[in-house]
Design an enzyme around this catalytic site. Structure first.
Site, PDB file in Angstrom:
ATOM      1  NE  ARG A 117      19.122 -25.358  99.104  1.00 22.40           N
ATOM      2  CZ  ARG A 117      19.374 -24.191  99.678  1.00 22.40           C
ATOM      3  NH1 ARG A 117      19.934 -24.124 100.864  1.00 22.40           N
ATOM      4  NH2 ARG A 117      19.073 -23.062  99.072  1.00 22.40           N
ATOM      5  CE1 TYR A 118      15.371 -24.947 102.638  1.00 25.40           C
ATOM      6  CE2 TYR A 118      15.253 -27.316 102.903  1.00 25.40           C
ATOM      7  CZ  TYR A 118      14.887 -26.170 102.234  1.00 25.40           C
ATOM      8  OH  TYR A 118      14.045 -26.242 101.161  1.00 25.40           O
ATOM      9  NE  ARG A 130      14.206 -26.683 107.515  1.00 27.70           N
ATOM     10  CZ  ARG A 130      14.649 -25.423 107.427  1.00 27.70           C
ATOM     11  NH1 ARG A 130      15.528 -24.962 108.307  1.00 27.70           N
ATOM     12  NH2 ARG A 130      14.233 -24.648 106.443  1.00 27.70           N
ATOM     13  CB  CYS A 148       7.680 -46.435  97.648  1.00 27.10           C
ATOM     14  SG  CYS A 148       8.804 -45.046  97.712  1.00 27.10           S
ATOM     15  CB  CYS A 153       4.081 -41.194  93.092  1.00 31.05           C
ATOM     16  SG  CYS A 153       3.745 -41.658  94.799  1.00 31.05           S
ATOM     17  CB  CYS A 197       8.741 -40.430  92.316  1.00 29.87           C
ATOM     18  SG  CYS A 197       9.900 -40.462  93.694  1.00 29.87           S
ATOM     19  NE  ARG A 229      14.390 -37.219  97.743  1.00 32.70           N
ATOM     20  CZ  ARG A 229      13.487 -37.026  98.692  1.00 32.70           C
ATOM     21  NH1 ARG A 229      12.790 -38.027  99.162  1.00 32.70           N
ATOM     22  NH2 ARG A 229      13.331 -35.831  99.195  1.00 32.70           N
ATOM     23  CG  ASP A 280      10.004 -31.023  92.316  1.00 32.39           C
ATOM     24  OD1 ASP A 280       9.846 -29.803  92.507  1.00 32.39           O
ATOM     25  OD2 ASP A 280      10.120 -31.856  93.234  1.00 32.39           O
ATOM     26  CG  ASP A 285      11.724 -28.128  96.683  1.00 36.85           C
ATOM     27  OD1 ASP A 285      12.646 -27.357  97.023  1.00 36.85           O
ATOM     28  OD2 ASP A 285      11.455 -29.178  97.283  1.00 36.85           O
ATOM     29  CE  LYS A 288      10.266 -28.684 101.337  1.00 35.51           C
ATOM     30  NZ  LYS A 288      11.674 -29.010 101.663  1.00 35.51           N
TER      31      LYS A 288
HETATM   32  S1  SF4 Z   1       6.660 -39.687  95.779  1.00 41.40           S
HETATM   33 FE1  SF4 Z   1       8.355 -41.101  95.346  1.00 41.40          FE
HETATM   34  S2  SF4 Z   1       9.263 -41.483  97.355  1.00 41.40           S
HETATM   35 FE2  SF4 Z   1       7.217 -40.646  97.723  1.00 41.40          FE
HETATM   36  S3  SF4 Z   1       5.880 -42.437  97.896  1.00 41.40           S
HETATM   37 FE3  SF4 Z   1       5.793 -41.755  95.791  1.00 41.40          FE
HETATM   38  S4  SF4 Z   1       7.340 -42.997  94.755  1.00 41.40           S
HETATM   39 FE4  SF4 Z   1       7.761 -43.135  96.932  1.00 41.40          FE
END
Ligand code: SF4
Length: 444
Positions: free
Chosen positions: A115-116, A119, A128, A132, A135, A137, A296, A333, A340
């Site tokens: 994207r940048y 980097r 994971c 979360c 998340c 993604r 997000d 973001d 960002k």
């Molecule tokens: S935010 Fe998403 S990628 Fe990061 S630890 Fe939590 S579940 Fe995993």
């Protein structure tokens, strides 16, 4: 100095021998994911039961260590809200997107987000230690079938080899620290063989979900790939335990600078007092608060979102009220893939010729007298000037004198009014003198 952070184990795990409890492989293989398992540790609300009993939601998995941090008697516990789903995840909201940061659009090869200018983000797994609920993604994370395979790693490494402007690689996913140790080591070795990769970063919530993974052996491996930086992800002071403090201590002792990225979450940490305690506790375990993200626009996370004003209010209550290095940057973001965008309270009130009017965190208003004899020509010269790729200079190009304006797409066509080229339309009229690369830059 002994740090005052607690160590907790839910009564449901009281009989687990310490040897097993402190083994990350045991923690991973005993994660809880069903309504029945979770209910043995915490009594569930109706909303949680409904979510855990339905199919199609983002994956649920939580380590015995992390679920132990929940107060079972508090349905609003901030750790609980991050990992136990509720039926509010099923609610759609305006602007909700599957890939709100347009990461996949910026992927030249699978799993590599460029994207940048200098980097890249390298997604190395979709797995994971726990998941979360907000998340970003969620579109790929948690799905073992979507994870990256050897031929995709090869494509990622190959892209990096032929893209010399990339000097910084961020390994993420999923969580790179759940990769089999050999796979992680091989990836780091291959990255380090690329001469233009100056630094490697890892984004991981493993030290938070499963601090026992930070073994001496892991630290020994990581330190062979310096300069290596690591960002963890803590959202609430209740996640800072004796075990996390020990993991952070081990990592910092092998020279890995630690940062923290947190997400502003309604009902979890949308309170300036919680945020101040969080950043102060983080610096006590030598983790520097780095970013505080606005949540997000991701499917299932609508109930976690706050207005941006809440983030500004929190930043107002941090800057000046606590140590400067404990203050993270608040980031939105950009939806659609703009990257960002830092957002902050306004401290510059107004300005005139050679005078700016500023206010401090207490509301004290002052003026700063600017020099009257400073000219741009006095600025320090930098040899070996490197320019970003065309199109990525942004406002810097205006300030540098590279450009005089930035136009939106189709601007010229609209204002041309589909007219004819005639004697008064001479292109040279809009080419100002003194704009464009200077002599020194032309030589490169
Ligand atoms: S935010 Fe998403 S990628 Fe990061 S630890 Fe939590 S579940 Fe995993």
């Amino acid at each position: 100095m002994t740090l005052p952070f607690p160590s907790r184990r839910a009564p449901a795990f009281a009989d687990v021998p310490d040897e097993k409890w402190n083994d990350w492989r045991w923690q991973l293989s005993h994660r809880l994911n069903s309504l029945e398992d979770i209910e043995k540790v915490i009594p569930l609300t109706e909303s949680e039961r409904k979510a855990l009993g339905s199919s199609g939601l983002f994956r649920v998995d939580v380590t015995p260590y992390f679920i132990s941090l929940i107060d079972p008697d508090d349905p609003d516990d901030p750790v609980r809200k991050q990992i136990i789903p509720t039926d509010r995840e099923m609610a759609a909201f305006t602007a909700m997107m599957e890939d709100s940061l347009a990461e996949d659009r910026h992927s030249p090869v699978p799993g590599l987000v460029h994207r940048y200018p200098d980097r890249v983000l390298m997604l190395v797994t979709t797995q994971c230690a726990s998941y979360c609920r907000y998340c970003t993604r969620a579109r790929i994370v948690g799905d073992p079938a979507a994870t990256f395979k050897r031929d995709e790693f090869d494509m990622q490494i190959d892209y990096l080899k032929r893209t010399p402007q990339v000097r910084d690689v961020l390994l993420s996913g999923g969580d790179p620290l759940v990769l089999a140790p050999k796979v992680l080591e091989e990836l780091l070795t291959r990255l380090r063989e690329i001469p233009h990769i100056e630094i490697v970063r890892i984004g991981s919530r493993v030290p938070v979900f499963m601090p026992m993974r930070v073994t001496d052996e892991l630290c020994e491996t990581l330190q062979r790939f310096h300069p290596l930086w690591l960002n963890i992800h803590v959202n609430h002071p209740n996640e800072i335990t004796a075990e996390l403090a020990e993991a952070a201590d081990k990592l910092t002792r092998v020279g890995i600078p630690l940062g923290n990225q947190s997400v502003l979450l309604a009902g979890v940490n949308d309170n300036v007092h919680i945020q101040r305690k969080l950043v102060q506790d983080l610096v006590r375990i030598r983790v520097r608060p780095y970013y505080l993200y606005q949540c997000d626009l991701v499917e299932g996370a609508g109930h976690f979102r706050t207005p941006v004003a809440k983030g500004i209010e929190i930043m107002e209550g941090l800057r000046g009220h606590t140590s400067g290095f404990a203050v993270p940057q608040y980031i939105v973001d950009a939806p659609g893939g703009g990257g960002k965008i830092p957002v902050a309270p306004n401290y510059l009130l107004t300005m005139s010729d050679h005078k700016v009017v500023l206010r401090n965190y207490e509301g004290y208003i002052t003026t700063y007298e600017e020099p009257t004899d400073y000219t741009p020509a006095m600025a320090a010269k930098y040899k070996g000037l490197k320019r970003p790729e065309p199109g990525q200079e942004g406002l810097t190009a205006l300030l540098d004198g590279e450009k005089m304006f930035i136009k939106s797409e189709g601007f010229d066509e609209i204002h041309d009014r589909h007219g004819i080229q005639h004697r008064l339309k001479d292109e040279s009229k809009w080419k100002p003198l003194g704009i464009g690369p200077g002599e020194e830059q032309e030589k490169e």
